[in-house]
Design a protein around this motif. Sequence first.
Motif, PDB file in Angstrom:
ATOM      1  N   CYS A   1      -2.058  -3.229   4.295  1.00  0.00           N
ATOM      2  CA  CYS A   1      -0.953  -2.592   5.027  1.00  0.00           C
ATOM      3  C   CYS A   1       0.348  -2.648   4.223  1.00  0.00           C
ATOM      4  CB  CYS A   1      -0.747  -3.262   6.385  1.00  0.00           C
ATOM      5  SG  CYS A   1      -2.073  -2.991   7.566  1.00  0.00           S
ATOM      6  N   TYR A   2       0.644  -3.817   3.665  1.00  0.00           N
ATOM      7  CA  TYR A   2       1.869  -3.966   2.875  1.00  0.00           C
ATOM      8  C   TYR A   2       1.836  -3.066   1.634  1.00  0.00           C
ATOM      9  CZ  TYR A   2       3.685  -8.027   5.471  1.00  0.00           C
ATOM     10  OH  TYR A   2       4.220  -8.863   6.418  1.00  0.00           O
ATOM     11  N   LEU A   3       0.681  -2.981   0.979  1.00  0.00           N
ATOM     12  CA  LEU A   3       0.581  -2.133  -0.214  1.00  0.00           C
ATOM     13  C   LEU A   3       0.780  -0.658   0.131  1.00  0.00           C
ATOM     14  CD1 LEU A   3      -2.306  -3.872  -2.170  1.00  0.00           C
ATOM     15  CD2 LEU A   3       0.105  -3.707  -2.841  1.00  0.00           C
ATOM     16  N   ILE A   4       0.248  -0.224   1.267  1.00  0.00           N
ATOM     17  CA  ILE A   4       0.466   1.162   1.697  1.00  0.00           C
ATOM     18  C   ILE A   4       1.955   1.395   1.934  1.00  0.00           C
ATOM     19  CG2 ILE A   4       0.102   2.782   3.621  1.00  0.00           C
ATOM     20  CD1 ILE A   4      -2.288   2.697   1.787  1.00  0.00           C
ATOM     21  N   GLU A   5       2.615   0.439   2.579  1.00  0.00           N
ATOM     22  CA  GLU A   5       4.052   0.585   2.849  1.00  0.00           C
ATOM     23  C   GLU A   5       4.850   0.612   1.546  1.00  0.00           C
ATOM     24  OE1 GLU A   5       7.274   1.353   5.241  1.00  0.00           O
ATOM     25  OE2 GLU A   5       5.165   1.295   5.802  1.00  0.00           O
ATOM     26  N   ILE A   6       4.524  -0.286   0.635  1.00  0.00           N
ATOM     27  CA  ILE A   6       5.228  -0.329  -0.656  1.00  0.00           C
ATOM     28  C   ILE A   6       4.978   0.956  -1.438  1.00  0.00           C
ATOM     29  CG2 ILE A   6       5.270  -1.515  -2.896  1.00  0.00           C
ATOM     30  CD1 ILE A   6       4.792  -4.139  -1.230  1.00  0.00           C
ATOM     31  N   SER A   7       3.781   1.546  -1.286  1.00  0.00           N
ATOM     32  CA  SER A   7       3.479   2.801  -1.990  1.00  0.00           C
ATOM     33  C   SER A   7       4.398   3.930  -1.544  1.00  0.00           C
ATOM     34  CB  SER A   7       2.013   3.200  -1.783  1.00  0.00           C
ATOM     35  OG  SER A   7       1.822   3.794  -0.504  1.00  0.00           O
ATOM     36  N   GLN A   8       5.017   3.780  -0.378  1.00  0.00           N
ATOM     37  CA  GLN A   8       5.912   4.820   0.122  1.00  0.00           C
ATOM     38  C   GLN A   8       7.225   4.874  -0.656  1.00  0.00           C
ATOM     39  OE1 GLN A   8       6.203   4.342   4.399  1.00  0.00           O
ATOM     40  NE2 GLN A   8       3.983   4.228   4.551  1.00  0.00           N
ATOM     41  N   LEU A   9       7.457   3.886  -1.508  1.00  0.00           N
ATOM     42  CA  LEU A   9       8.623   3.928  -2.399  1.00  0.00           C
ATOM     43  C   LEU A   9       8.388   4.888  -3.570  1.00  0.00           C
ATOM     44  CD1 LEU A   9       9.387   0.097  -2.476  1.00  0.00           C
ATOM     45  CD2 LEU A   9      10.755   1.874  -1.343  1.00  0.00           C
ATOM     46  N   TYR A  10       7.137   5.211  -3.819  1.00  0.00           N
ATOM     47  CA  TYR A  10       6.753   6.103  -4.913  1.00  0.00           C
ATOM     48  C   TYR A  10       6.690   7.537  -4.406  1.00  0.00           C
ATOM     49  CZ  TYR A  10       3.868   8.284  -8.536  1.00  0.00           C
ATOM     50  OH  TYR A  10       3.384   9.123  -9.501  1.00  0.00           O
ATOM     51  N   HIS A  11       7.428   8.413  -5.074  1.00  0.00           N
ATOM     52  CA  HIS A  11       7.427   9.830  -4.687  1.00  0.00           C
ATOM     53  C   HIS A  11       7.164  10.706  -5.908  1.00  0.00           C
ATOM     54  CE1 HIS A  11       8.721   9.298  -0.557  1.00  0.00           C
ATOM     55  NE2 HIS A  11       9.489   8.328  -0.999  1.00  0.00           N
ATOM     56  N   ALA A  12       5.993  11.283  -5.907  1.00  0.00           N
ATOM     57  CA  ALA A  12       5.628  12.293  -6.896  1.00  0.00           C
ATOM     58  C   ALA A  12       5.065  13.461  -6.102  1.00  0.00           C
ATOM     59  CB  ALA A  12       4.594  11.737  -7.876  1.00  0.00           C
ATOM     60  N   ASN A  13       5.083  14.630  -6.694  1.00  0.00           N
ATOM     61  CA  ASN A  13       4.620  15.816  -5.971  1.00  0.00           C
ATOM     62  C   ASN A  13       3.217  15.667  -5.413  1.00  0.00           C
ATOM     63  OD1 ASN A  13       6.965  17.284  -6.213  1.00  0.00           O
ATOM     64  ND2 ASN A  13       6.350  18.236  -8.149  1.00  0.00           N
ATOM     65  N   TRP A  14       2.295  15.124  -6.206  1.00  0.00           N
ATOM     66  CA  TRP A  14       0.903  15.038  -5.766  1.00  0.00           C
ATOM     67  C   TRP A  14       0.739  14.158  -4.532  1.00  0.00           C
ATOM     68  CZ3 TRP A  14      -1.964  10.575  -5.545  1.00  0.00           C
ATOM     69  CH2 TRP A  14      -1.451   9.450  -6.208  1.00  0.00           C
ATOM     70  N   ILE A  15       1.431  13.000  -4.500  1.00  0.00           N
ATOM     71  CA  ILE A  15       1.263  12.114  -3.349  1.00  0.00           C
ATOM     72  C   ILE A  15       2.082  12.596  -2.157  1.00  0.00           C
ATOM     73  CG2 ILE A  15       3.042  10.406  -3.892  1.00  0.00           C
ATOM     74  CD1 ILE A  15       0.825   8.273  -3.061  1.00  0.00           C
ATOM     75  N   ASP A  16       3.220  13.211  -2.425  1.00  0.00           N
ATOM     76  CA  ASP A  16       4.007  13.772  -1.319  1.00  0.00           C
ATOM     77  C   ASP A  16       3.286  14.950  -0.677  1.00  0.00           C
ATOM     78  OD1 ASP A  16       5.998  11.877  -1.460  1.00  0.00           O
ATOM     79  OD2 ASP A  16       7.316  13.096  -2.726  1.00  0.00           O
ATOM     80  N   ASN A  17       2.529  15.701  -1.477  1.00  0.00           N
ATOM     81  CA  ASN A  17       1.709  16.779  -0.911  1.00  0.00           C
ATOM     82  C   ASN A  17       0.618  16.229   0.003  1.00  0.00           C
ATOM     83  OD1 ASN A  17       3.169  18.812  -2.146  1.00  0.00           O
ATOM     84  ND2 ASN A  17       1.835  18.890  -3.940  1.00  0.00           N
ATOM     85  N   ILE A  18       0.041  15.112  -0.391  1.00  0.00           N
ATOM     86  CA  ILE A  18      -0.968  14.466   0.466  1.00  0.00           C
ATOM     87  C   ILE A  18      -0.312  13.987   1.753  1.00  0.00           C
ATOM     88  CG2 ILE A  18      -2.517  12.478   0.691  1.00  0.00           C
ATOM     89  CD1 ILE A  18      -3.024  12.733  -2.363  1.00  0.00           C
ATOM     90  N   ARG A  19       0.879  13.405   1.633  1.00  0.00           N
ATOM     91  CA  ARG A  19       1.593  12.907   2.813  1.00  0.00           C
ATOM     92  C   ARG A  19       1.962  14.033   3.780  1.00  0.00           C
ATOM     93  NH1 ARG A  19       4.756   9.248  -1.099  1.00  0.00           N
ATOM     94  NH2 ARG A  19       3.737   7.243  -0.790  1.00  0.00           N
ATOM     95  N   GLN A  20       2.071  15.253   3.292  1.00  0.00           N
ATOM     96  CA  GLN A  20       2.427  16.388   4.154  1.00  0.00           C
ATOM     97  C   GLN A  20       1.272  16.833   5.041  1.00  0.00           C
ATOM     98  OE1 GLN A  20       5.550  17.446   4.601  1.00  0.00           O
ATOM     99  NE2 GLN A  20       6.066  15.817   3.157  1.00  0.00           N
ATOM    100  N   THR A  21       0.052  16.407   4.722  1.00  0.00           N
ATOM    101  CA  THR A  21      -1.082  16.731   5.590  1.00  0.00           C
ATOM    102  C   THR A  21      -1.105  15.738   6.754  1.00  0.00           C
ATOM    103  OG1 THR A  21      -2.660  15.289   4.444  1.00  0.00           O
ATOM    104  CG2 THR A  21      -2.412  17.546   3.587  1.00  0.00           C
ATOM    105  N   THR A  22      -1.726  16.115   7.849  1.00  0.00           N
ATOM    106  CA  THR A  22      -1.773  15.236   9.017  1.00  0.00           C
ATOM    107  C   THR A  22      -2.458  13.917   8.686  1.00  0.00           C
ATOM    108  OG1 THR A  22      -1.833  17.158  10.472  1.00  0.00           O
ATOM    109  CG2 THR A  22      -2.531  15.059  11.411  1.00  0.00           C
ATOM    110  N   LEU A  23      -3.657  13.983   8.105  1.00  0.00           N
ATOM    111  CA  LEU A  23      -4.396  12.770   7.780  1.00  0.00           C
ATOM    112  C   LEU A  23      -3.671  11.943   6.712  1.00  0.00           C
ATOM    113  CD1 LEU A  23      -6.908  11.111   8.366  1.00  0.00           C
ATOM    114  CD2 LEU A  23      -8.113  12.448   6.625  1.00  0.00           C
ATOM    115  N   GLY A  24      -3.148  12.604   5.706  1.00  0.00           N
ATOM    116  CA  GLY A  24      -2.412  11.908   4.645  1.00  0.00           C
ATOM    117  C   GLY A  24      -1.186  11.192   5.189  1.00  0.00           C
TER     118      GLY A  24
END
Length: 139
Positions: free
Chosen positions: A74-97
Amino acid sequence: MIFKYTRNRLLYAVLIIIVMILGLLSGKYGYIIPDFIDIYLGDALWASMIYLGVAFIFNKKRLKIVAAFGLSFCYLIEISQLYHANWIDNIRQTTLGGLILGYGFLWSDLVAYSMGIGIGVIIDLIISKSYKIVESNHR
């Protein structure tokens, strides 16, 4: 005598589904829940689901190991939210992501995750204690 407990995967799968439903309902009907609870409820339920998922996968591991792995995840997922690149932000834009990865880092989420893992631990303890009682009654 050392008590050995193997978690019942069917039971934990049912619990995971129940927590998932509660989490989705908390998002949809959050207006019913007081704000001071609603702020943390979704994240706490998500962490509880993660704990139960880890307990499901590693059904013979000790509670401390399951809790440590679940909280670390859980903590690693939260810390990963400090990282913003197009590929991961595109995943975050999906409902499941978005449900899995979240959108932005919040310190308060770490508190909610800790509470959620704590709830998972309590559920696990209740189940294991009831297992002990049932097991000792069958002797």
